[in-house]
Motif scaffolding. Structure first.
Motif, PDB file in Angstrom:
ATOM      1  N   PHE A 163      -0.667   9.663   0.986  1.00 56.65           N
ATOM      2  CA  PHE A 163      -0.783  11.114   1.135  1.00 56.65           C
ATOM      3  C   PHE A 163      -2.016  11.653   0.414  1.00 56.65           C
ATOM      4  O   PHE A 163      -2.705  12.539   0.917  1.00 56.65           O
ATOM      5  N   VAL A 164      -2.288  11.124  -0.769  1.00 67.59           N
ATOM      6  CA  VAL A 164      -3.475  11.556  -1.506  1.00 67.59           C
ATOM      7  C   VAL A 164      -4.736  11.196  -0.718  1.00 67.59           C
ATOM      8  O   VAL A 164      -5.673  11.986  -0.634  1.00 67.59           O
ATOM      9  N   HIS A 165      -4.758  10.013  -0.118  1.00 63.00           N
ATOM     10  CA  HIS A 165      -5.932   9.590   0.647  1.00 63.00           C
ATOM     11  C   HIS A 165      -6.084  10.338   1.968  1.00 63.00           C
ATOM     12  O   HIS A 165      -7.106  10.204   2.629  1.00 63.00           O
ATOM     13  N   SER A 166      -5.103  11.120   2.344  1.00 67.35           N
ATOM     14  CA  SER A 166      -5.255  11.933   3.547  1.00 67.35           C
ATOM     15  C   SER A 166      -6.057  13.201   3.257  1.00 67.35           C
ATOM     16  O   SER A 166      -6.426  13.920   4.179  1.00 67.35           O
ATOM     17  N   ARG A 167      -6.321  13.458   1.988  1.00 63.25           N
ATOM     18  CA  ARG A 167      -7.152  14.606   1.623  1.00 63.25           C
ATOM     19  C   ARG A 167      -8.587  14.387   2.098  1.00 63.25           C
ATOM     20  O   ARG A 167      -8.993  13.277   2.427  1.00 63.25           O
ATOM     21  N   ASP A 168      -9.333  15.443   2.035  1.00 62.23           N
ATOM     22  CA  ASP A 168     -10.708  15.376   2.508  1.00 62.23           C
ATOM     23  C   ASP A 168     -11.666  15.017   1.379  1.00 62.23           C
ATOM     24  O   ASP A 168     -11.596  15.584   0.288  1.00 62.23           O
ATOM     25  N   TRP A 171     -15.967   4.402   2.332  1.00 60.34           N
ATOM     26  CA  TRP A 171     -15.114   3.672   1.390  1.00 60.34           C
ATOM     27  C   TRP A 171     -13.758   4.357   1.227  1.00 60.34           C
ATOM     28  O   TRP A 171     -12.732   3.695   1.112  1.00 60.34           O
ATOM     29  N   ASN A 172     -13.746   5.670   1.224  1.00 63.17           N
ATOM     30  CA  ASN A 172     -12.497   6.420   1.116  1.00 63.17           C
ATOM     31  C   ASN A 172     -11.629   6.208   2.348  1.00 63.17           C
ATOM     32  O   ASN A 172     -10.424   5.967   2.240  1.00 63.17           O
ATOM     33  N   LYS A 173     -12.228   6.285   3.515  1.00 59.43           N
ATOM     34  CA  LYS A 173     -11.464   6.083   4.757  1.00 59.43           C
ATOM     35  C   LYS A 173     -10.969   4.646   4.855  1.00 59.43           C
ATOM     36  O   LYS A 173      -9.853   4.390   5.312  1.00 59.43           O
ATOM     37  N   GLY A 174     -11.804   3.700   4.430  1.00 55.90           N
ATOM     38  CA  GLY A 174     -11.380   2.299   4.432  1.00 55.90           C
ATOM     39  C   GLY A 174     -10.199   2.065   3.510  1.00 55.90           C
ATOM     40  O   GLY A 174      -9.249   1.351   3.850  1.00 55.90           O
ATOM     41  N   ALA A 175     -10.235   2.686   2.328  1.00 58.35           N
ATOM     42  CA  ALA A 175      -9.117   2.558   1.388  1.00 58.35           C
ATOM     43  C   ALA A 175      -7.846   3.159   1.974  1.00 58.35           C
ATOM     44  O   ALA A 175      -6.758   2.586   1.828  1.00 58.35           O
ATOM     45  N   ALA A 176      -7.987   4.289   2.649  1.00 52.93           N
ATOM     46  CA  ALA A 176      -6.815   4.925   3.260  1.00 52.93           C
ATOM     47  C   ALA A 176      -6.182   4.001   4.301  1.00 52.93           C
ATOM     48  O   ALA A 176      -4.956   3.843   4.347  1.00 52.93           O
ATOM     49  N   TRP A 177      -7.016   3.383   5.134  1.00 52.46           N
ATOM     50  CA  TRP A 177      -6.482   2.463   6.151  1.00 52.46           C
ATOM     51  C   TRP A 177      -5.868   1.216   5.511  1.00 52.46           C
ATOM     52  O   TRP A 177      -4.826   0.729   5.966  1.00 52.46           O
ATOM     53  N   LEU A 178      -6.481   0.698   4.462  1.00 54.45           N
ATOM     54  CA  LEU A 178      -5.912  -0.474   3.787  1.00 54.45           C
ATOM     55  C   LEU A 178      -4.547  -0.159   3.185  1.00 54.45           C
ATOM     56  O   LEU A 178      -3.632  -0.986   3.232  1.00 54.45           O
ATOM     57  N   ILE A 179      -4.399   1.030   2.631  1.00 55.51           N
ATOM     58  CA  ILE A 179      -3.108   1.428   2.071  1.00 55.51           C
ATOM     59  C   ILE A 179      -2.051   1.524   3.169  1.00 55.51           C
ATOM     60  O   ILE A 179      -0.925   1.052   3.010  1.00 55.51           O
ATOM     61  N   VAL A 180      -2.422   2.107   4.298  1.00 50.93           N
ATOM     62  CA  VAL A 180      -1.471   2.228   5.411  1.00 50.93           C
ATOM     63  C   VAL A 180      -1.065   0.845   5.921  1.00 50.93           C
ATOM     64  O   VAL A 180       0.127   0.575   6.134  1.00 50.93           O
ATOM     65  N   PHE A 181      -2.036  -0.054   6.118  1.00 55.78           N
ATOM     66  CA  PHE A 181      -1.698  -1.408   6.584  1.00 55.78           C
ATOM     67  C   PHE A 181      -0.838  -2.147   5.564  1.00 55.78           C
ATOM     68  O   PHE A 181       0.103  -2.866   5.927  1.00 55.78           O
ATOM     69  N   GLY A 182      -1.156  -1.973   4.279  1.00 58.69           N
ATOM     70  CA  GLY A 182      -0.349  -2.597   3.236  1.00 58.69           C
ATOM     71  C   GLY A 182       1.088  -2.101   3.258  1.00 58.69           C
ATOM     72  O   GLY A 182       2.034  -2.878   3.110  1.00 58.69           O
ATOM     73  N   LEU A 183       1.259  -0.801   3.472  1.00 56.27           N
ATOM     74  CA  LEU A 183       2.610  -0.242   3.551  1.00 56.27           C
ATOM     75  C   LEU A 183       3.357  -0.734   4.784  1.00 56.27           C
ATOM     76  O   LEU A 183       4.549  -1.046   4.713  1.00 56.27           O
ATOM     77  N   GLY A 239      -2.739  -8.030  -1.215  1.00 52.68           N
ATOM     78  CA  GLY A 239      -4.150  -8.139  -0.860  1.00 52.68           C
ATOM     79  C   GLY A 239      -4.713  -6.830  -0.331  1.00 52.68           C
ATOM     80  O   GLY A 239      -5.831  -6.433  -0.687  1.00 52.68           O
ATOM     81  N   PHE A 240      -3.952  -6.155   0.515  1.00 55.48           N
ATOM     82  CA  PHE A 240      -4.403  -4.863   1.040  1.00 55.48           C
ATOM     83  C   PHE A 240      -4.545  -3.829  -0.075  1.00 55.48           C
ATOM     84  O   PHE A 240      -5.510  -3.062  -0.106  1.00 55.48           O
ATOM     85  N   PHE A 241      -3.589  -3.801  -0.995  1.00 53.66           N
ATOM     86  CA  PHE A 241      -3.635  -2.814  -2.068  1.00 53.66           C
ATOM     87  C   PHE A 241      -4.766  -3.115  -3.064  1.00 53.66           C
ATOM     88  O   PHE A 241      -5.397  -2.189  -3.580  1.00 53.66           O
ATOM     89  N   VAL A 242      -5.037  -4.391  -3.323  1.00 52.13           N
ATOM     90  CA  VAL A 242      -6.164  -4.747  -4.189  1.00 52.13           C
ATOM     91  C   VAL A 242      -7.479  -4.342  -3.519  1.00 52.13           C
ATOM     92  O   VAL A 242      -8.370  -3.786  -4.161  1.00 52.13           O
ATOM     93  N   ALA A 243      -7.588  -4.606  -2.225  1.00 54.42           N
ATOM     94  CA  ALA A 243      -8.797  -4.209  -1.496  1.00 54.42           C
ATOM     95  C   ALA A 243      -8.959  -2.689  -1.507  1.00 54.42           C
ATOM     96  O   ALA A 243     -10.077  -2.177  -1.669  1.00 54.42           O
ATOM     97  N   ALA A 244      -7.857  -1.951  -1.377  1.00 54.46           N
ATOM     98  CA  ALA A 244      -7.922  -0.485  -1.430  1.00 54.46           C
ATOM     99  C   ALA A 244      -8.393  -0.019  -2.808  1.00 54.46           C
ATOM    100  O   ALA A 244      -9.191   0.929  -2.902  1.00 54.46           O
ATOM    101  N   LEU A 245      -7.930  -0.670  -3.866  1.00 53.39           N
ATOM    102  CA  LEU A 245      -8.384  -0.321  -5.209  1.00 53.39           C
ATOM    103  C   LEU A 245      -9.889  -0.576  -5.346  1.00 53.39           C
ATOM    104  O   LEU A 245     -10.620   0.254  -5.893  1.00 53.39           O
ATOM    105  N   ILE A 246     -10.345  -1.689  -4.833  1.00 57.51           N
ATOM    106  CA  ILE A 246     -11.782  -1.992  -4.877  1.00 57.51           C
ATOM    107  C   ILE A 246     -12.568  -0.947  -4.089  1.00 57.51           C
ATOM    108  O   ILE A 246     -13.604  -0.454  -4.556  1.00 57.51           O
TER     109      ILE A 246
END
Length: 147
Positions: A103-108, A46-58, A26-33
């Motif tokens: 790591f990619v989402h940690s970019r600016d 949206w980028n920062k939200g995706a980064a946090w969703l990926i971290v929580f999913g992991l 669910g977290f990874f699908v939300a990050a993709l969205i």
């Protein structure tokens, strides 16, 4: 007469796995969205939200992966089916893709595009294939046992 009992999977481990395994998906699908919305709107939120969703999913994916590791390869390796082993590898590849994605989402800003979107899609596709494969295998096993 020597009765050796077949090893069984732990009820507690099955419960923990069943409870936590769907959450990372669910977290990874939300990050993709969120990534797709970010590509369309360029809103940094949206980028920062995706980064946090990926971290929580992991973070949540750690426990079910260890339970799955123990059940498929250590304690119940004689009971593990090919589908269980393939699901394990698909999930492991998805977690590795998600780590790179973090790591990619940690970019600016817009430096995340398109790599972040592709890694998010890859993660979701790998997990989807694993879930579909296990559902098909489970339903086939139930049909076989009822005949």
């Amino acid at each position: 007469m020597n009765h050796s009992r077949a090893p069984r999977r732990s009820v507690t481990a099955n419960a923990v796995y069943g409870l936590l395994n769907p959450l990372p998906f669910g977290f990874f699908v939300a990050a993709l969205i969120f990534d797709i919305i970010y590509v369309r709107t360029a809103g940094v939120l949206w980028n920062k939200g995706a980064a946090w969703l990926i971290v929580f999913g992991l973070l949540i994916a750690i426990i079910p992966r260890f339970v799955n590791l123990a059940q498929v390869w250590i304690t119940s390796r004689h009971l593990a089916r090919r589908a269980d082993k393939l699901d394990f590898w698909l999930n492991l590849l998805a977690v590795v893709a998600a780590i790179f994605n973090a790591f990619v989402h940690s970019r600016d800003a817009y430096a995340v595009v398109p790599t972040g979107v592709w890694l998010s899609a890859c993660t979701v596709i790998l997990l989807s294939i694993g879930h579909i494969m296990m559902a098909v295998h489970s339903s086939a096993a139930k049909e076989f046992s009822h005949e």
